[in-house]
Design a protein around this motif. Structure first.
Motif, mmCIF file in Angstrom:
data_model
loop_
_atom_site.group_PDB
_atom_site.id
_atom_site.type_symbol
_atom_site.label_atom_id
_atom_site.label_comp_id
_atom_site.label_asym_id
_atom_site.label_seq_id
_atom_site.Cartn_x
_atom_site.Cartn_y
_atom_site.Cartn_z
ATOM 1 N N ASN A 7 -9.442 25.368 -11.975
ATOM 2 C CA ASN A 7 -10.061 25.207 -13.287
ATOM 3 C C ASN A 7 -8.997 25.023 -14.363
ATOM 4 O O ASN A 7 -8.024 25.785 -14.422
ATOM 5 N N ASP A 8 -9.206 23.994 -15.181
ATOM 6 C CA ASP A 8 -8.291 23.718 -16.285
ATOM 7 C C ASP A 8 -8.434 24.816 -17.335
ATOM 8 O O ASP A 8 -9.519 25.020 -17.873
ATOM 9 N N PRO A 9 -7.338 25.515 -17.665
ATOM 10 C CA PRO A 9 -7.433 26.591 -18.653
ATOM 11 C C PRO A 9 -7.759 26.099 -20.063
ATOM 12 O O PRO A 9 -8.110 26.880 -20.920
ATOM 13 N N MET A 10 -7.635 24.770 -20.310
ATOM 14 C CA MET A 10 -7.959 24.243 -21.625
ATOM 15 C C MET A 10 -9.451 24.011 -21.794
ATOM 16 O O MET A 10 -9.930 23.834 -22.914
ATOM 17 N N LEU A 11 -10.195 23.961 -20.690
ATOM 18 C CA LEU A 11 -11.635 23.736 -20.770
ATOM 19 C C LEU A 11 -12.377 25.062 -20.665
ATOM 20 O O LEU A 11 -12.007 25.927 -19.891
ATOM 21 N N LYS A 12 -13.430 25.175 -21.451
ATOM 22 C CA LYS A 12 -14.255 26.378 -21.400
ATOM 23 C C LYS A 12 -15.336 26.220 -20.330
ATOM 24 O O LYS A 12 -15.679 25.111 -19.922
ATOM 25 N N VAL A 13 -15.853 27.346 -19.887
ATOM 26 C CA VAL A 13 -16.896 27.359 -18.870
ATOM 27 C C VAL A 13 -18.085 28.128 -19.419
ATOM 28 O O VAL A 13 -17.965 28.881 -20.393
ATOM 29 N N THR A 14 -19.242 27.934 -18.801
ATOM 30 C CA THR A 14 -20.404 28.703 -19.221
ATOM 31 C C THR A 14 -20.226 30.165 -18.819
ATOM 32 O O THR A 14 -19.488 30.476 -17.873
ATOM 33 N N LEU A 15 -20.892 31.027 -19.541
ATOM 34 C CA LEU A 15 -20.806 32.451 -19.216
ATOM 35 C C LEU A 15 -21.335 32.711 -17.815
ATOM 36 O O LEU A 15 -20.826 33.581 -17.106
ATOM 37 N N ALA A 16 -22.356 31.940 -17.399
ATOM 38 C CA ALA A 16 -22.903 32.103 -16.051
ATOM 39 C C ALA A 16 -21.827 31.814 -14.993
ATOM 40 O O ALA A 16 -21.688 32.555 -14.006
#
Length: 365
Positions: free
Chosen positions: A215-224
């Motif tokens: 996972n790219d640390p610059m991109l956010k992910v959904t809380l789920a």
């Protein structure tokens, strides 16, 4: 057809060379129109005078183009050399243009004028010098503006790259910290001759690290999705604690769709296990709550352990605990003043971490 022509023109005008010629021809075209309209009512032979204006304008375009090439050579020179060089180029261009216009004026109107030729020569040189100096001032003004814009864009790109590098550094600092603790636990299991349990822990660790590195640390992910990653980590810890570690999730309403920085919860839960669950003989429970309120995502990670002394509690997020400190720095780098992290001891025992960040949905990692 009109749309295609407009698109073609827009694409061409995006190039600096096309922009220069658009301004060059527009400026001299405006000059030509102004001179023609200004002399229309006192000129007897309009065709002859129009030819004179055309010659004067075309020679002005060629001379200003020669000036531009000279200015390009002078651009990287020292300030004094550029100043005096520019002045010399302008004077030379003004002399040539004044000679052309003066000659044309004598040819057309010399016999009808009472002024001395020397007076006319001075007039035409002064007029030509003013026009050429104005052109030079506009050229350097636009050149300095473009240079300033370029430097500003470079500075913004450098700032953005530094910001991204800092965020990546903070994100990747979490992995070695967590890895060190987990490898210590695996080593302990091996020493205790719990080979099967150690093997299960290594398998779960590989799954978690694969998720972390993919996972790219610059991109956010959904809380789920963040909770799914957290459960990979908790599976590792449950090998150590078995029934002593309980987990409670309470994600209200739209909170699972909210975007959060990847691996935001893991260091908070790790801290709860280290200073809460592991300190209790019978273990304990970690509670994760989330809800959306007034355009913000409110997160709470708490445990029912012994809590923390007030002096250590005050140092959380600034100098005490690598994972917690990095999490706070990541949030400050991402959200600035729009985020808030607060630590408190619960009334019934245990520590609670409250996080407030803007509620966002959209592209995910």
């Amino acid at each position: 057809m009109g749309h295609n022509a407009f698109q073609w023109l827009s694409e061409r005008l995006a190039a600096p060379q096309w922009q220069y010629w658009a301004l060059q021809l527009s400026g001299w075209g405006g000059y030509t129109l102004l001179i023609f309209v200004g002399s229309f009512f006192w000129v007897e032979n309009h065709w002859l005078h129009s030819g004179y204006i055309a010659v004067a304008t075309s020679s002005g375009v060629m001379l200003s183009e020669c000036m531009r090439r000279c200015f390009q050579r002078l651009w990287n020179k020292p300030d004094a050399a550029r100043l005096f060089g520019t002045l010399g180029v302008v004077i030379l261009a003004a002399l040539v243009w004044a000679a052309i216009k003066f000659g044309g004026s004598l040819w057309l109107y010399g016999k009808e004028r009472d002024e001395h030729p020397a007076v006319l020569a001075i007039y035409w040189f002064s007029y030509s010098f003013l026009i050429m100096m104005t052109w030079a001032a506009l050229y350097y003004g636009i050149k300095y503006y473009q240079t300033s814009q370029t430097q500003q864009e470079k500075a913004l790109r450098a700032e953005s790259m530094a910001h991204q590098a800092k965020l990546k550094m903070l994100r990747y600092q979490l992995n070695p910290h967590f890895l060190f603790n987990t490898l210590n636990a695996i080593s302990t299991l091996i020493l205790d001759k719990q080979g099967r349990t150690a093997n299960d822990m290594v398998s779960r660790l590989s799954q978690f690290l694969r998720y972390s590195l993919d996972n790219d640390p610059m991109l956010k992910v959904t809380l789920a999705k963040e909770v799914e990653a957290l459960m990979l980590y908790l599976d590792i810890e449950k090998v150590r604690f078995a029934d002593r570690l309980g987990v409670s999730l309470d994600l209200e309403g739209e909170s699972p769709r909210a975007l959060v920085p990847s691996l935001l919860l893991q260091p908070l839960v790790e801290n709860a296990i280290k200073y809460g669950i592991s300190q209790c003989e019978w273990g304990g429970e970690i509670t994760i709550k989330a809800r959306v309120f007034a355009g913000e995502l409110l997160l709470e990670v708490s445990d029912n352990g012994p809590g923390m002394p007030e002096d250590k509690l005050a140092a959380l997020g600034s100098g005490y605990g690598v994972g917690i400190r990095n999490t706070c720095e990541r949030l400050r780098a991402l959200y600035g003043e729009e985020q808030k992290v607060r630590f408190r001891n619960r009334d019934g025992g245990g520590l609670a971490v409250h996080i407030r960040i803007p509620y966002e949905t959209g592209r995910t990692g």
